[in-house]
Design a protein around this motif. Structure first.
Motif, PDB file in Angstrom:
ATOM      1  N   ASP A   1       0.806  -1.220   0.000  1.00 44.08           N
ATOM      2  CA  ASP A   1       0.000   0.000   0.000  1.00 44.08           C
ATOM      3  C   ASP A   1       0.835   1.265   0.000  1.00 44.08           C
ATOM      4  O   ASP A   1       0.294   2.368   0.060  1.00 44.08           O
ATOM      5  CB  ASP A   1      -0.985   0.006   1.174  1.00 44.08           C
ATOM      6  N   HIS A   2       2.162   1.140  -0.083  1.00 45.80           N
ATOM      7  CA  HIS A   2       3.043   2.305  -0.192  1.00 45.80           C
ATOM      8  C   HIS A   2       3.511   2.529  -1.620  1.00 45.80           C
ATOM      9  O   HIS A   2       4.306   3.432  -1.875  1.00 45.80           O
ATOM     10  CB  HIS A   2       4.263   2.146   0.723  1.00 45.80           C
ATOM     11  N   VAL A   3       3.035   1.698  -2.549  1.00 49.55           N
ATOM     12  CA  VAL A   3       3.478   1.771  -3.944  1.00 49.55           C
ATOM     13  C   VAL A   3       2.280   2.032  -4.848  1.00 49.55           C
ATOM     14  O   VAL A   3       1.362   1.211  -4.932  1.00 49.55           O
ATOM     15  CB  VAL A   3       4.183   0.465  -4.370  1.00 49.55           C
ATOM     16  N   GLY A   4       2.278   3.173  -5.526  1.00 52.57           N
ATOM     17  CA  GLY A   4       1.237   3.502  -6.491  1.00 52.57           C
ATOM     18  C   GLY A   4       1.692   3.110  -7.886  1.00 52.57           C
ATOM     19  O   GLY A   4       2.663   3.663  -8.401  1.00 52.57           O
ATOM     20  N   GLU A   5       0.997   2.134  -8.491  1.00 60.39           N
ATOM     21  CA  GLU A   5       1.380   1.614  -9.808  1.00 60.39           C
ATOM     22  C   GLU A   5       0.419   2.164 -10.858  1.00 60.39           C
ATOM     23  O   GLU A   5      -0.648   1.601 -11.106  1.00 60.39           O
ATOM     24  CB  GLU A   5       1.345   0.086  -9.790  1.00 60.39           C
ATOM     25  N   VAL A   6       0.804   3.254 -11.492  1.00 54.47           N
ATOM     26  CA  VAL A   6      -0.112   3.982 -12.363  1.00 54.47           C
ATOM     27  C   VAL A   6      -0.486   3.212 -13.624  1.00 54.47           C
ATOM     28  O   VAL A   6      -1.550   3.452 -14.208  1.00 54.47           O
ATOM     29  CB  VAL A   6       0.478   5.370 -12.715  1.00 54.47           C
ATOM     30  N   HIS A   7       0.349   2.272 -14.035  1.00 52.87           N
ATOM     31  CA  HIS A   7       0.065   1.463 -15.231  1.00 52.87           C
ATOM     32  C   HIS A   7      -0.300   0.025 -14.884  1.00 52.87           C
ATOM     33  O   HIS A   7      -0.334  -0.827 -15.773  1.00 52.87           O
ATOM     34  CB  HIS A   7       1.262   1.482 -16.190  1.00 52.87           C
ATOM     35  N   GLY A   8      -0.562  -0.261 -13.625  1.00 53.14           N
ATOM     36  CA  GLY A   8      -0.959  -1.599 -13.232  1.00 53.14           C
ATOM     37  C   GLY A   8       0.227  -2.495 -12.923  1.00 53.14           C
ATOM     38  O   GLY A   8       1.348  -2.034 -12.706  1.00 53.14           O
ATOM     39  N   SER A   9      -0.034  -3.820 -12.916  1.00 49.69           N
ATOM     40  CA  SER A   9       0.983  -4.794 -12.520  1.00 49.69           C
ATOM     41  C   SER A   9       0.871  -6.057 -13.365  1.00 49.69           C
ATOM     42  O   SER A   9      -0.226  -6.596 -13.550  1.00 49.69           O
ATOM     43  CB  SER A   9       0.806  -5.157 -11.045  1.00 49.69           C
ATOM     44  N   ILE A  10       2.008  -6.549 -13.821  1.00 46.48           N
ATOM     45  CA  ILE A  10       2.021  -7.790 -14.588  1.00 46.48           C
ATOM     46  C   ILE A  10       1.753  -8.997 -13.694  1.00 46.48           C
ATOM     47  O   ILE A  10       1.446 -10.088 -14.169  1.00 46.48           O
ATOM     48  CB  ILE A  10       3.371  -7.954 -15.323  1.00 46.48           C
ATOM     49  N   HIS A  11       1.834  -8.806 -12.394  1.00 41.06           N
ATOM     50  CA  HIS A  11       1.616  -9.893 -11.446  1.00 41.06           C
ATOM     51  C   HIS A  11       0.138 -10.065 -11.090  1.00 41.06           C
ATOM     52  O   HIS A  11      -0.187 -10.808 -10.162  1.00 41.06           O
ATOM     53  CB  HIS A  11       2.444  -9.652 -10.186  1.00 41.06           C
ATOM     54  N   HIS A  12      -0.724  -9.376 -11.825  1.00 44.21           N
ATOM     55  CA  HIS A  12      -2.173  -9.523 -11.655  1.00 44.21           C
ATOM     56  C   HIS A  12      -2.817  -9.642 -13.035  1.00 44.21           C
ATOM     57  O   HIS A  12      -2.312  -9.094 -14.026  1.00 44.21           O
ATOM     58  CB  HIS A  12      -2.752  -8.326 -10.887  1.00 44.21           C
ATOM     59  N   LEU A  13      -3.938 -10.355 -13.081  1.00 40.18           N
ATOM     60  CA  LEU A  13      -4.612 -10.632 -14.343  1.00 40.18           C
ATOM     61  C   LEU A  13      -6.061 -10.167 -14.308  1.00 40.18           C
ATOM     62  O   LEU A  13      -6.621  -9.924 -13.237  1.00 40.18           O
ATOM     63  CB  LEU A  13      -4.578 -12.139 -14.637  1.00 40.18           C
ATOM     64  N   GLN A  14      -6.650 -10.061 -15.500  1.00 41.98           N
ATOM     65  CA  GLN A  14      -8.073  -9.760 -15.655  1.00 41.98           C
ATOM     66  C   GLN A  14      -8.580 -10.509 -16.877  1.00 41.98           C
ATOM     67  O   GLN A  14      -7.791 -11.001 -17.690  1.00 41.98           O
ATOM     68  CB  GLN A  14      -8.293  -8.248 -15.817  1.00 41.98           C
ATOM     69  N   CYS A  15      -9.898 -10.601 -17.017  1.00 51.65           N
ATOM     70  CA  CYS A  15     -10.486 -11.279 -18.171  1.00 51.65           C
ATOM     71  C   CYS A  15     -10.343 -10.406 -19.422  1.00 51.65           C
ATOM     72  O   CYS A  15     -10.662  -9.209 -19.391  1.00 51.65           O
ATOM     73  CB  CYS A  15     -11.960 -11.583 -17.910  1.00 51.65           C
TER      74      CYS A  15
END
Length: 272
Positions: A120-134
Motif C-alpha cells: 500500500d506504499h506503492v502507487g502503480e499507475v500502469h498496473g501490474s504484470i503480477h495480476h490478471l483480468q479477463c
C-alpha cells in the motif's frame, strides 16, 4: 557533482517526507531492459527485430484477441523475467532514508514490492504484470498471477497453450496492465493506492521528490514528479541521459540510478 550530491542529501535529511517517482530506468541496474527506442527493444528481444515489431506494437491489447500466442509470448516472457530478477540495493537504500516514504511508478514489474516495500506504499499507475483480468471483460475481477506459468518458445517468442484463463468464464486472461490504446484495462486495483498516495502527498509541506529513470517518451512519471514538487521546487532528477530540470528548479544528477542513490546514501550517512 559532489556539491549536487551533498545538496540532495541535505534536502532529504531535512524533509518531512520523501516521494520516489520511478520509471523504467530504475530497473536497469537490476539487469532489466529499459526498451529505449526500437533499437534498444530489439536488442533485448531479437526475434521481434526479425519481425519488425516495436514495443508499442506488441503492447497492444488487440493481440490477445487476434493472436493470443504472440501476446502471451511477450507478456509471459516478461512475467518470468520479473519474477527472476533480484532488485538492486538502491531499492533498499530509498526505503531506509526516511520514515515517511512512498512510491509512484509506471513500472509494472513489482520490483519495489520484491525489495520489501509495503504493497500500500506503492502507487502503480500502469498496473501490474503480477495480476490478471479477463480479456473479454466478463467481470471486473482482478486476480493474482501467482502460480501462472507461461511456456514461451525463445526462438519465436510465441507462447504454448494452455494460455492463462479467466476463472469465471474460462476465456482468455490478460495482464492487468494499461497498454497502448487500451480501453479494456481495469484500473480499480491501482486507483486505491494512487488516491491514498495523493492524500499522503498533500499532507506534507516540505516534500522532497526523487525521480529515477523516467524519460520523456512516456512522460507520466516526470509530470507527476514535477506536479508533486511544484510547491517546494525540491525535485532530484536522476537520469543518465535526460536529467535536465526545467527552469533550474531542482537538482540534476546525470547518473544511473544505483550509482546516484549510493552516492546520496554515503552523503547522508555522516548526518545520521
Amino acid at each position: 557533482m559532489t556539491a549536487e550530491i551533498d545538496r540532495a542529501a541535505e534536502w532529504i535529511g531535512g524533509a518531512d517526507a520523501v516521494l520516489v517517482c520511478a520509471g523504467a530506468g530504475m530497473g536497469v541496474d537490476s539487469g532489466l531492459p529499459d526498451y529505449r527506442g526500437d533499437e534498444g527493444f530489439w536488442r533485448a528481444y531479437p526475434p521481434y527485430a526479425r519481425l519488425g515489431l516495436s514495443f508499442a506494437e506488441l503492447a497492444d491489447p488487440g493481440h490477445f484477441g487476434a493472436d493470443p500466442e504472440l501476446a502471451w509470448g511477450f507478456f509471459g516472457h516478461r512475467l518470468d523475467l520479473y519474477r527472476n530478477t533480484v532488485p538492486h540495493r538502491g531499492f533498499g537504500l530509498l526505503r531506509g532514508w526516511h520514515a515517511s516514504t512512498r512510491v509512484f511508478t509506471s513500472n509494472v514489474d513489482g520490483q519495489f514490492q520484491r525489495a520489501g516495500w509495503p504493497e500500500d506504499h506503492v502507487g502503480e499507475v500502469h498496473g501490474s504484470i503480477h495480476h490478471l483480468q479477463c480479456f473479454t471483460g466478463c467481470s471486473d475481477r482482478i486476480w493474482s498471477a501467482d502460480g501462472i506459468e507461461v511456456q514461451v518458445d525463445p526462438d519465436t517468442m510465441r507462447a504454448h497453450p494452455p494460455l492463462p484463463a479467466c476463472p469465471d468464464c474460462g476465456g482468455l486472461a490478460r495482464p492487468n496492465i494499461l497498454m497502448f490504446d487500451d480501453f479494456g484495462w481495469l484500473p480499480h486495483r491501482s486507483d486505491g493506492p494512487l488516491e491514498a498516495l495523493t492524500a499522503w502527498r498533500r499532507k506534507h509541506r516540505d516534500l522532497v521528490v526523487v525521480e529515477l529513470g523516467a524519460g520523456q517518451a512516456v512522460p507520466t512519471v516526470r509530470r507527476y514528479a514535477e506536479l508533486a514538487s511544484a510547491a517546494t521546487g525540491k525535485l532530484i532528477r536522476i537520469n543518465p541521459r535526460e536529467a535536465e530540470v526545467r527552469h533550474g528548479r531542482g537538482i540534476s544528477l546525470p547518473l544511473p540510478s544505483l550509482e546516484a542513490l549510493s552516492l546520496i546514501d554515503s552523503a547522508l550517512t555522516p548526518a545520521r
